[in-house]
Design a protein around this motif. Structure first.
Motif, PDB file in Angstrom:
ATOM      1  N   LYS A 138       0.769  -1.495   0.142  1.00  0.00           N
ATOM      2  CA  LYS A 138       0.201   0.126  -0.131  1.00  0.00           C
ATOM      3  C   LYS A 138       0.836   1.275   0.064  1.00  0.00           C
ATOM      4  O   LYS A 138       0.596   2.081  -0.652  1.00  0.00           O
ATOM      5  CB  LYS A 138      -0.867  -0.024   1.372  1.00  0.00           C
ATOM      6  CG  LYS A 138      -2.142  -0.451   0.846  1.00  0.00           C
ATOM      7  CD  LYS A 138      -3.234  -0.439   1.914  1.00  0.00           C
ATOM      8  CE  LYS A 138      -4.330  -1.425   1.784  1.00  0.00           C
ATOM      9  NZ  LYS A 138      -4.493  -2.290   3.277  1.00  0.00           N
ATOM     10  N   LYS A 139       1.954   1.152   0.831  1.00  0.00           N
ATOM     11  CA  LYS A 139       2.694   2.367   0.978  1.00  0.00           C
ATOM     12  C   LYS A 139       3.456   2.749  -0.292  1.00  0.00           C
ATOM     13  O   LYS A 139       3.433   3.827  -0.845  1.00  0.00           O
ATOM     14  CB  LYS A 139       4.029   2.116   2.091  1.00  0.00           C
ATOM     15  CG  LYS A 139       3.326   2.451   3.389  1.00  0.00           C
ATOM     16  CD  LYS A 139       4.920   2.337   4.176  1.00  0.00           C
ATOM     17  CE  LYS A 139       4.527   1.934   5.440  1.00  0.00           C
ATOM     18  NZ  LYS A 139       5.776   1.492   6.144  1.00  0.00           N
ATOM     19  N   SER A 140       3.974   1.540  -1.239  1.00  0.00           N
ATOM     20  CA  SER A 140       4.570   1.863  -2.084  1.00  0.00           C
ATOM     21  C   SER A 140       3.939   2.150  -3.447  1.00  0.00           C
ATOM     22  O   SER A 140       3.854   3.023  -4.234  1.00  0.00           O
ATOM     23  CB  SER A 140       5.658   0.662  -2.785  1.00  0.00           C
ATOM     24  OG  SER A 140       4.866  -0.260  -3.314  1.00  0.00           O
ATOM     25  N   GLU A 141       2.266   1.662  -3.325  1.00  0.00           N
ATOM     26  CA  GLU A 141       1.367   2.104  -4.401  1.00  0.00           C
ATOM     27  C   GLU A 141       1.106   3.746  -4.059  1.00  0.00           C
ATOM     28  O   GLU A 141       1.157   4.381  -5.149  1.00  0.00           O
ATOM     29  CB  GLU A 141       0.079   1.410  -3.902  1.00  0.00           C
ATOM     30  CG  GLU A 141      -0.454   0.814  -5.001  1.00  0.00           C
ATOM     31  CD  GLU A 141      -1.820   0.097  -4.869  1.00  0.00           C
ATOM     32  OE1 GLU A 141      -1.597  -1.041  -4.577  1.00  0.00           O
ATOM     33  OE2 GLU A 141      -2.863   0.637  -4.720  1.00  0.00           O
ATOM     34  N   THR A 146       1.603   9.229  -5.796  1.00  0.00           N
ATOM     35  CA  THR A 146       2.235  10.561  -5.559  1.00  0.00           C
ATOM     36  C   THR A 146       3.372  11.026  -6.694  1.00  0.00           C
ATOM     37  O   THR A 146       3.171  12.131  -7.294  1.00  0.00           O
ATOM     38  CB  THR A 146       2.836  10.771  -4.265  1.00  0.00           C
ATOM     39  OG1 THR A 146       2.146   9.895  -3.367  1.00  0.00           O
ATOM     40  CG2 THR A 146       2.877  12.264  -3.720  1.00  0.00           C
ATOM     41  N   LEU A 147       4.376  10.151  -6.876  1.00  0.00           N
ATOM     42  CA  LEU A 147       5.352  10.345  -7.901  1.00  0.00           C
ATOM     43  C   LEU A 147       4.668  10.769  -9.290  1.00  0.00           C
ATOM     44  O   LEU A 147       5.045  11.662  -9.835  1.00  0.00           O
ATOM     45  CB  LEU A 147       6.069   9.155  -8.096  1.00  0.00           C
ATOM     46  CG  LEU A 147       7.432   9.219  -8.622  1.00  0.00           C
ATOM     47  CD1 LEU A 147       8.499   9.751  -7.882  1.00  0.00           C
ATOM     48  CD2 LEU A 147       7.837   7.944  -9.461  1.00  0.00           C
ATOM     49  N   VAL A 148       3.703   9.916  -9.792  1.00  0.00           N
ATOM     50  CA  VAL A 148       3.252   9.913 -11.041  1.00  0.00           C
ATOM     51  C   VAL A 148       2.432  11.222 -11.013  1.00  0.00           C
ATOM     52  O   VAL A 148       2.305  11.986 -12.154  1.00  0.00           O
ATOM     53  CB  VAL A 148       2.272   8.698 -11.337  1.00  0.00           C
ATOM     54  CG1 VAL A 148       1.409   9.192 -12.451  1.00  0.00           C
ATOM     55  CG2 VAL A 148       3.413   7.569 -11.716  1.00  0.00           C
ATOM     56  N   GLU A 149       1.724  11.439 -10.050  1.00  0.00           N
ATOM     57  CA  GLU A 149       0.673  12.793 -10.116  1.00  0.00           C
ATOM     58  C   GLU A 149       1.586  13.860 -10.000  1.00  0.00           C
ATOM     59  O   GLU A 149       1.119  15.126 -10.694  1.00  0.00           O
ATOM     60  CB  GLU A 149      -0.324  12.562  -8.850  1.00  0.00           C
ATOM     61  CG  GLU A 149      -1.337  11.848  -9.051  1.00  0.00           C
ATOM     62  CD  GLU A 149      -2.403  12.473 -10.284  1.00  0.00           C
ATOM     63  OE1 GLU A 149      -2.407  13.416 -10.668  1.00  0.00           O
ATOM     64  OE2 GLU A 149      -2.589  11.338 -11.174  1.00  0.00           O
ATOM     65  N   LYS A 169      -1.591  14.714 -13.659  1.00  0.00           N
ATOM     66  CA  LYS A 169      -2.114  16.143 -13.746  1.00  0.00           C
ATOM     67  C   LYS A 169      -1.182  17.042 -14.503  1.00  0.00           C
ATOM     68  O   LYS A 169      -1.899  17.797 -15.225  1.00  0.00           O
ATOM     69  CB  LYS A 169      -1.700  16.617 -12.255  1.00  0.00           C
ATOM     70  CG  LYS A 169      -2.775  16.692 -11.275  1.00  0.00           C
ATOM     71  CD  LYS A 169      -2.424  17.396 -10.191  1.00  0.00           C
ATOM     72  CE  LYS A 169      -3.085  16.924  -8.960  1.00  0.00           C
ATOM     73  NZ  LYS A 169      -2.363  16.728  -7.778  1.00  0.00           N
ATOM     74  N   SER A 170       0.131  16.955 -14.774  1.00  0.00           N
ATOM     75  CA  SER A 170       0.918  17.634 -15.885  1.00  0.00           C
ATOM     76  C   SER A 170       0.546  17.502 -17.075  1.00  0.00           C
ATOM     77  O   SER A 170       0.515  18.683 -17.568  1.00  0.00           O
ATOM     78  CB  SER A 170       2.530  17.015 -15.766  1.00  0.00           C
ATOM     79  OG  SER A 170       3.047  17.229 -14.747  1.00  0.00           O
ATOM     80  N   LEU A 171      -0.294  16.416 -17.533  1.00  0.00           N
ATOM     81  CA  LEU A 171      -0.909  16.683 -18.811  1.00  0.00           C
ATOM     82  C   LEU A 171      -2.149  17.226 -18.864  1.00  0.00           C
ATOM     83  O   LEU A 171      -2.428  18.057 -20.022  1.00  0.00           O
ATOM     84  CB  LEU A 171      -1.269  15.074 -19.410  1.00  0.00           C
ATOM     85  CG  LEU A 171       0.004  14.267 -20.175  1.00  0.00           C
ATOM     86  CD1 LEU A 171      -0.691  12.878 -20.520  1.00  0.00           C
ATOM     87  CD2 LEU A 171       0.309  14.929 -21.431  1.00  0.00           C
ATOM     88  N   GLU A 172      -2.921  17.164 -17.651  1.00  0.00           N
ATOM     89  CA  GLU A 172      -3.951  18.133 -17.739  1.00  0.00           C
ATOM     90  C   GLU A 172      -3.493  19.473 -17.776  1.00  0.00           C
ATOM     91  O   GLU A 172      -4.313  20.228 -18.500  1.00  0.00           O
ATOM     92  CB  GLU A 172      -4.672  18.002 -16.349  1.00  0.00           C
ATOM     93  CG  GLU A 172      -5.403  16.646 -16.196  1.00  0.00           C
ATOM     94  CD  GLU A 172      -6.295  16.445 -14.785  1.00  0.00           C
ATOM     95  OE1 GLU A 172      -7.239  15.541 -14.730  1.00  0.00           O
ATOM     96  OE2 GLU A 172      -6.387  17.315 -13.984  1.00  0.00           O
ATOM     97  N   ASN A 173      -2.482  20.005 -17.009  1.00  0.00           N
ATOM     98  CA  ASN A 173      -2.129  21.466 -17.062  1.00  0.00           C
ATOM     99  C   ASN A 173      -1.578  21.671 -18.539  1.00  0.00           C
ATOM    100  O   ASN A 173      -1.674  22.985 -19.220  1.00  0.00           O
ATOM    101  CB  ASN A 173      -0.961  21.617 -16.137  1.00  0.00           C
ATOM    102  CG  ASN A 173      -1.541  21.317 -14.855  1.00  0.00           C
ATOM    103  OD1 ASN A 173      -2.554  21.551 -14.764  1.00  0.00           O
ATOM    104  ND2 ASN A 173      -0.288  21.153 -13.911  1.00  0.00           N
ATOM    105  N   MET A 174      -0.691  20.807 -19.248  1.00  0.00           N
ATOM    106  CA  MET A 174      -0.094  20.887 -20.424  1.00  0.00           C
ATOM    107  C   MET A 174      -1.131  21.059 -21.586  1.00  0.00           C
ATOM    108  O   MET A 174      -1.069  21.893 -22.253  1.00  0.00           O
ATOM    109  CB  MET A 174       0.908  19.781 -20.700  1.00  0.00           C
ATOM    110  CG  MET A 174       1.894  20.157 -21.675  1.00  0.00           C
ATOM    111  SD  MET A 174       2.771  18.321 -22.249  1.00  0.00           S
ATOM    112  CE  MET A 174       3.545  18.095 -20.591  1.00  0.00           C
TER     113      MET A 174
END
Ligand code: ADP
Length: 500
Positions: A138-141, A146-149, A169-174
């Motif tokens: 769960k922790k690593s998930e 978080t990393l991906v977001e 999120k980055s793609l949402e912003n881009m």
């Protein structure tokens, strides 16, 4: 004894070796009976789970083996069960071993009658390892999520039909679309026809299990064109078959803007270089012609003049004009050399160049009563540009200029396998250590008194040496004077001109 008959085990455990005891002793799960809040019966596996002996457990309150933070919850469960016989209850909680270590247990318990009284009988499994692993998972998930977001680059995941499964999120912003708006949309939906064709070609590579990196232009929700670098790779299912792709998308709008500016700047630079060359040509041609007229007339006037004082003054004019001509010549040469990047090279004999140079400077040397010693043994062939001769002219004329009357200059060439090392040694004024590097800079002159010069000669030498990928430096001569060394590689990697 079958499990469904556990509800009434009156007397079953009283005699050791009876069927219930035998069954529970072999059981791989922990079995226990709690009555009046204390353990009445436990099997071998249960003792293993708690890590103790029968004497530590039988007759002891069950709460002693429950982690403090879970005691209340378990007590409530037990009292509820005592008043509610029927369905077995299932619970996961933290227990405590006899040595105080906390473990996770999974318990199935049931209200039964034991020795004529109500009791709770249960089965327990030690699931510490499983819980820990799930916790770590769960922790690593969460970490990955978080990393991906939070990553600055866009992450785009698509399925085997190239339809969007996920974007961060980055793609949402881009690109300005929310994830909910794009889910299920084909990945080439966000490009124009030309880029869509590029994308389809790249996606075809994924089906052949090939990753690739390429440039593309997306069109954002507001219609803005976004140049990006895509780094895409296939995703495979458990059998190793293609199941989709994922891509890291980097917005390179800023970089593209800079590239454009750089290009414009380069063009401007080229233009100003052309203007510089043009200016240098005008200066060279027109100024030198005009100065030539002054020089010739001054020469004539000196020739005709009988008055010694006037001749002296005319000599000053003549020397100054000659200096200006030299300066214009040198500046023009240096300006051209500085913009030159890859001059044409041909195989030439450095020995012949030295012969010609020494011959040309011999007159000046004689005037200063300076001897030049140079014995040529061989041909010194190297891939050079004719401008190489300027090195020899500058070094030898400097040696003449800075030698005292009766001085001796030794010129020699040494074979250093891959390169020639040329030496110009004089026994003149010498150069202090602190100036040994700076003299190669423009207009850096150390001893000016009475010695003509522009301060550009050694700058020209260094530039020519650099163009030939050689080296130049100066050392002290013993007991006085300087030794200039120049190295020139014999071969150039690409030789485009014929041998002369
Ligand atoms: P210029 O000779 O026109 O002054 P250079 O660039 O050729 O300019 O030389 C720069 C300076 O280096 C000279 O002014 C002089 O001080 C010093 N220099 C060069 N060659 C010698 C030499 N052989 N002996 C002593 N000093 C030298």
């Amino acid at each position: 004894m079958a499990v469904e008959n556990f509800t009434d085990i009156e007397g079953a455990t009283r005699k050791p070796g009876d069927k219930y005891s035998e069954f529970t002793e072999k059981s791989l799960v922990g079995v226990y009976i709690v009555q009046d809040g204390v353990f009445k019966f436990v099997n071998r596996r249960f003792l293993e789970i708690l890590g103790g002996d029968k004497k530590d457990v039988i007759g002891t309150e069950y709460t002693k083996f429950i982690a403090p933070e879970c005691i209340d919850e378990i007590r409530r469960g037990v009292s509820k069960m005592e008043g509610d016989p029927g369905e077995p209850k299932h619970r996961i909680f933290r227990a405590m071993k006899t040595d105080g270590t906390k473990i996770y247990v999974e318990v199935f318990s049931l209200q039964i009658t034991y020795e004529g009284k109500s009791a709770i009988q249960g089965m327990a499994l030690d699931i510490t390892e499983r819980e820990m692993m799930e916790g770590e998972l769960k922790k690593s998930e969460t970490r990955y999520k978080t990393l991906v977001e939070e990553m600055l680059e866009g992450l785009w995941v698509s399925d085997e039909n190239d339809e969007t499964l996920y974007w961060n999120k980055s793609l949402e912003n881009m690109l300005g679309y929310r994830f909910s708006e794009v889910i299920g949309k084909p990945v080439h939906h966000f490009t124009d026809n030309e880029n869509s064709a590029i994308l389809k070609k790249e996606l075809a590579k994924r089906r052949k299990n090939k990753p690739s990196v390429y440039e593309l232009e997306y069109v954002s929700k507001s219609g803005k064109r976004i140049p990006v670098i895509v780094s895409g790779a296939p995703t495979l299912d458990a059998d190793g078959n293609f199941s989709g792709s994922f891509a890291i998308i980097m917005d390179i709008s800023e970089r593209k803007k800079m590239e454009g500016e750089l290009l414009r700047y380069t063009e401007q630079l080229k233009m100003s270089n052309m203007l510089k060359d043009l200016f240098a040509d005008i200066v060279h041609h027109d100024f030198i012609s005009l100065l030539g007229i002054i020089k010739n007339y001054t020469d004539l006037m000196i020739y005709d003049e009988k008055d010694g004082q006037k001749v002296e003054k005319l000599d000053v004019i003549l020397n100054t004009v000659e200096r200006i001509i030299c300066m214009i010549d040198d500046s023009n040469k240096l300006a051209r050399l500085e913009t030159e990047e890859e001059p044409e090279f041909k195989k030439m004999d450095l020995g012949t160049m030295l012969d010609t140079t020494i011959e040309a400077l011999k007159h000046g040397a004689d005037e200063n009563n300076v001897t030049i010693v140079y014995t040529r043994e061989n041909k010194y062939l190297a891939d050079v540009n004719p401008v190489m001769e300027d090195i020899f002219i500058n070094l030898i004329s400097n040696a003449i200029k800075f030698s005292s009357n009766g001085g001796k200059i030794i010129v020699d060439v040494f074979d250093e396998i891959d390169e020639w090392k040329i030496m110009v040694k004089d026994n003149g004024a010498g150069i202090e250590d602190k100036y040994k590097k700076s003299i190669f800079g423009r207009f850096n002159r150390v001893s000016k008194e009475g010695v003509k010069g522009t301060g550009l000669g050694l700058a020209i030498v260094e530039r020519v040496v650099n163009l030939h990928k050689g080296k130049v430096w100066v050392e002290d001569n013993n007991p006085c004077g300087s030794i200039f060394y120049v190295t020139v590689p014999k071969k150039r990697e690409t030789l485009d001109a014929p041998v002369v």
